[in-house]
Structures are given as structure tokens and as C-alpha cells.
Design a protein around this motif. Structure first.
Motif, PDB file in Angstrom:
ATOM      1  N   ILE A 129       0.832  -1.208   0.000  1.00 36.08           N
ATOM      2  CA  ILE A 129       0.000   0.000   0.000  1.00 36.08           C
ATOM      3  C   ILE A 129       0.869   1.262   0.000  1.00 36.08           C
ATOM      4  CG2 ILE A 129      -1.737   1.315   1.271  1.00 36.08           C
ATOM      5  CD1 ILE A 129      -2.753  -1.219  -0.166  1.00 36.08           C
ATOM      6  N   LYS A 130       1.941   1.255   0.791  1.00 39.82           N
ATOM      7  CA  LYS A 130       2.858   2.410   0.778  1.00 39.82           C
ATOM      8  C   LYS A 130       3.417   2.646  -0.623  1.00 39.82           C
ATOM      9  CE  LYS A 130       4.592   2.107   5.562  1.00 39.82           C
ATOM     10  NZ  LYS A 130       5.786   1.784   6.377  1.00 39.82           N
ATOM     11  N   GLY A 131       3.836   1.564  -1.275  1.00 42.16           N
ATOM     12  CA  GLY A 131       4.399   1.678  -2.620  1.00 42.16           C
ATOM     13  C   GLY A 131       3.377   2.157  -3.632  1.00 42.16           C
ATOM     14  N   VAL A 132       2.156   1.657  -3.517  1.00 43.83           N
ATOM     15  CA  VAL A 132       1.079   2.084  -4.420  1.00 43.83           C
ATOM     16  C   VAL A 132       0.806   3.580  -4.248  1.00 43.83           C
ATOM     17  CG1 VAL A 132      -1.419   1.914  -4.835  1.00 43.83           C
ATOM     18  CG2 VAL A 132      -0.038  -0.159  -4.677  1.00 43.83           C
ATOM     19  N   GLU A 133       0.790   4.048  -3.011  1.00 42.12           N
ATOM     20  CA  GLU A 133       0.534   5.471  -2.784  1.00 42.12           C
ATOM     21  C   GLU A 133       1.688   6.341  -3.283  1.00 42.12           C
ATOM     22  OE1 GLU A 133      -2.700   6.365   0.246  1.00 42.12           O
ATOM     23  OE2 GLU A 133      -1.078   5.520   1.466  1.00 42.12           O
ATOM     24  N   LEU A 134       2.915   5.836  -3.150  1.00 45.08           N
ATOM     25  CA  LEU A 134       4.056   6.568  -3.718  1.00 45.08           C
ATOM     26  C   LEU A 134       3.921   6.678  -5.240  1.00 45.08           C
ATOM     27  CD1 LEU A 134       7.102   5.043  -1.755  1.00 45.08           C
ATOM     28  CD2 LEU A 134       6.249   7.384  -1.598  1.00 45.08           C
ATOM     29  N   ALA A 135       3.531   5.574  -5.866  1.00 40.78           N
ATOM     30  CA  ALA A 135       3.363   5.560  -7.323  1.00 40.78           C
ATOM     31  C   ALA A 135       2.198   6.438  -7.744  1.00 40.78           C
ATOM     32  CB  ALA A 135       3.155   4.121  -7.805  1.00 40.78           C
ATOM     33  N   ARG A 136       1.108   6.378  -6.988  1.00 39.23           N
ATOM     34  CA  ARG A 136      -0.061   7.204  -7.295  1.00 39.23           C
ATOM     35  C   ARG A 136       0.290   8.698  -7.278  1.00 39.23           C
ATOM     36  NH1 ARG A 136      -3.887   7.710  -3.478  1.00 39.23           N
ATOM     37  NH2 ARG A 136      -2.125   8.372  -2.181  1.00 39.23           N
ATOM     38  N   ASP A 137       1.112   9.084  -6.296  1.00 37.99           N
ATOM     39  CA  ASP A 137       1.518  10.484  -6.187  1.00 37.99           C
ATOM     40  C   ASP A 137       2.503  10.877  -7.282  1.00 37.99           C
ATOM     41  OD1 ASP A 137      -0.084  10.578  -3.954  1.00 37.99           O
ATOM     42  OD2 ASP A 137       1.578  10.396  -2.525  1.00 37.99           O
ATOM     43  N   ALA A 138       3.255   9.890  -7.776  1.00 41.27           N
ATOM     44  CA  ALA A 138       4.268  10.174  -8.812  1.00 41.27           C
ATOM     45  C   ALA A 138       3.679  10.187 -10.218  1.00 41.27           C
ATOM     46  CB  ALA A 138       5.392   9.150  -8.735  1.00 41.27           C
ATOM     47  N   TYR A 139       2.637   9.384 -10.453  1.00 42.34           N
ATOM     48  CA  TYR A 139       2.077   9.235 -11.798  1.00 42.34           C
ATOM     49  C   TYR A 139       0.606   9.632 -11.787  1.00 42.34           C
ATOM     50  CZ  TYR A 139       6.263   6.316 -11.952  1.00 42.34           C
ATOM     51  OH  TYR A 139       7.540   5.842 -11.851  1.00 42.34           O
ATOM     52  N   SER A 140       0.336  10.815 -12.303  1.00 45.93           N
ATOM     53  CA  SER A 140      -1.026  11.349 -12.246  1.00 45.93           C
ATOM     54  C   SER A 140      -1.988  10.667 -13.203  1.00 45.93           C
ATOM     55  CB  SER A 140      -0.999  12.854 -12.547  1.00 45.93           C
ATOM     56  OG  SER A 140      -0.481  13.096 -13.853  1.00 45.93           O
TER      57      SER A 140
END
Length: 344
Positions: free
Chosen positions: A18-29
Motif C-alpha cells: 500500500i505504501k508503494g502504491v501510494e508513492l506511485a499514485r503520487d508520482a504518476y497522475s
């Protein structure tokens, strides 16, 4: 684009996933996530549900489960539901850090093979050391198929070429066949036949045989081999790197005060070496030859690796690499059939 995520797979799931998914979500709009997992475990971990939808999955496929049986029996597991989302067109790709065999089985049995491809191959990216114009190379198959036919390896070369062009941005990748010598007549009868078949394909840049000792020196952009050999080679590279780092650390610790002072001065060097050998920075292993991207990252992956892998998946979707393979094999049916017949 939408990515279906198995939140329950991996040594540190679901927290690090989940942490990784949220990092990716914030990086890729431009990416949305369908996250499959047990609601009572996953929901409290989500800090921000923007472009992130939690889909309850009541079952979990563990590392101990027999892959095919688990796929068929645990229909409400995070792996099966995520793979079905891709099959049904609800998601563009599937990501997991869970049971490798189950992820491969879900890819094959649920997502499905591209027409014309006999066996998909598991692909990973590895580092190239001290070569300014090449930082990495692709190797496949690294474990999807323990029993591989010569024709499968030929198809891996085509798939690897498209992957290198899409993800590594190499216009004309050099394709090498892993063998026990560089001469054209090296290896057993199967490898000699594969060599001749690859040399006959005009659409790939086949450079001949490459030896395992030259892989990390950049022998080729794409290295193809059977799944058994590829998996053994990958583990040998991993094991050697870990053993060397342990050996160096052990020598330093037993070297007294002088050794420790010297080590502290060389700390940045050791960090650079460790970083160069860390192939998780390139993302996960991709099961090439399926109708949509299916990507498996290491079970011990933490949030930064999850983010990197999602970036890799995003690029696979964006470059339509699966569609390119569909077109190639549809347009080369006769050539592939002739090669397959010649390799029987």
C-alpha cells in the motif's frame, strides 16, 4: 490507465504494498489503482484513497499453496480477482509480490497467451557494470518454464527485443543466446539448432552466443535461454553478489581498528557497489507473451521497489508492448510455423 494490485502478496504485505502504491499514485497522475485485499487489513493502511479503489478479497494465496490448485479453488483471492480484472477489461495490467507460481498460473490461465506464442517467458532486467553506454540488459526465460523447447527460446528473442525497445529504449537491441562458448558450433544439438534459427530471422539483431561470465559486462541487450538455465543463472548472480558483500564485511570486521577506520572511509564506495548490483531498481519480472502485462516483483520488496515496478508497468501499458507482440506474431505466422517445424 488502471493497474490491478494484489495487496496481500509478499513478505511485507499489505503495509509495504500500500505504501508503494501510494508513492506511485503520487508520482504518476495518469494511473489509477484497483487494490485487491482483505478489507479489515488493507483499509486502515490507506492514507489517501485518491485514484485508489479497494476491492475486497476474502481469500489469500499463500507462499505454501500449490499454484494451479490455489488458482482454481481460491476464486475470491486477491491474485485471482486482480487477474480477472485484467481479463474482463477493468484493468490494463496486473501486479503482485506474492506466490510466483500462482502469479504465473493466473497469467496463463486467466489473462491468457497471445495467439501464436507457445509459452510466455519470465523476463528480468539486470545491471551492466562499468560500461558507459549500457546500464542494464534483459534476460528471459528466468523461470516460467522448467521444460523448454528450442522454438520457445526463438520466440523469447522476439519478445525480448520488443521489451528492450519499449522499456530500455534501445532502438536495435543486440540479442545473444546464453551458451557455454561463443563459437557458432558450441553447445548441445538444441542450442546449435536455436543458433541457426535465430540467425535466420531478419527482424532481430542476433549477435550469436554469449557466456554467463560476460553477462554483467554487457555482452548483449537481450539474453535468451531456457527457463531452467535462466533461473539457475539468475540465482547464481544473486548469490555471488550477496556472498561477496558478506565476505568483504567479514574481513573488515575481523581486521581490527585499522580495518574499521578504512571501511568508514570507503563507505560511499561500498554503497555505490551495492546500488549497482541492486536490480530491484529496474522493477519486477514481466511475464512476456500474455495479452496484457503481468508483473511479479520480489517477495521481499518494500515500498520503493513497489513504486519502481509500477513505473515499469506504466511504461509497458503506455508503449502498448503487448499489442506490438500481437501484431508481430499475427504478421509472421508462416515464418514462425516454418521455424517451429525445423526445430522439431
Amino acid at each position: 490507465m488502471k493497474i490491478a494490485v494484489d495487496a496481500m502478496g509478499g513478505d511485507y504485505a499489505p503495509a509495504e504494498i500500500i505504501k508503494g502504491v501510494e508513492l506511485a499514485r503520487d508520482a504518476y497522475s495518469d494511473v489509477e489503482f484497483l487494490v485487491y485485499g482483505q478489507e479489515e487489513q488493507v483499509k486502515p493502511l490507506i492514507q489517501d484513497d485518491s485514484r485508489l479503489t479497494l476491492v475486497p478479497a476474502t481469500e489469500v494465496i499463500t507462499m505454501e499453496d500449490e499454484p494451479v490448485r490455489a488458482i482454481r479453488r481460491k476464486k475470491q483471492s486477491s491474485i485471482v480477482l486482480a487477474a480477472n480484472a485484467v481479463k474482463d477489461g477493468e484493468a490494463d495490467a496486473f501486479f503482485s509480490a506474492g506466490n510466483s507460481g500462482a502469479v504465473l498460473a493466473a497469467g496463463l490461465l486467466i489473462v491468457g497467451r497471445i495467439k501464436g506464442i507457445d509459452r510466455p517467458g519470465l523476463t528480468t532486467t539486470l545491471p551492466v557494470l562499468r560500461k558507459p553506454d549500457q546500464s542494464s540488459f534483459v534476460m528471459l526465460d528466468v523461470g516460467a518454464n522448467a521444460d523448454t523447447k528450442p522454438f520457445n527460446v526463438v520466440q523469447y528473442a522476439v519478445m525480448g527485443q520488443y521489451y528492450a525497445q519499449s522499456i530500455m529504449h534501445v532502438k536495435q537491441p543486440c540479442i545473444g543466446l546464453l551458451n557455454n562458448g561463443t563459437e557458432a558450433d558450441k553447445g548441445d544439438m538444441a542450442h546449435q539448432a536455436i543458433y541457426q534459427a535465430l540467425a535466420s530471422i531478419d527482424s532481430i539483431n542476433f549477435i550469436g552466443n554469449v557466456e554467463s561470465r560476460e553477462l554483467l559486462n554487457g555482452a548483449a541487450d537481450v539474453v535468451v535461454t531456457d527457463g531452467f538455465t535462466g533461473n539457475a543463472t539468475l540465482k547464481a548472480i544473486e548469490g555471488t553478489a550477496l556472498s561477496m558483500l558478506k565476505l568483504i564485511k567479514g574481513e573488515i570486521m575481523s581486521g581490527g581498528l585499522g580495518g574499521k577506520i578504512g571501511a568508514s572511509m570507503l563507505k560511499p564506495v561500498f554503497k555505490n557497489v551495492q546500488s549497482a548490483m541492486d536490480y530491484s531498481q529496474y522493477g519486477g519480472a514481466v511475464l512476456l507473451g500474455l495479452k496484457a502485462p503481468v508483473v511479479k516483483t520480489h517477495g521481499s520488496s518494500k515500498a520503493p521497489t513497489v513504486k519502481n515496478t509500477i513505473g515499469q508497468i506504466r511504461e509497458l501499458i503506455e508503449t502498448k508492448s503487448a499489442d506490438q507482440l500481437v501484431s508481430y506474431f499475427a504478421n509472421h505466422t508462416d515464418e514462425m510455423a516454418a521455424l517451429k517445424e525445423s526445430l522439431k
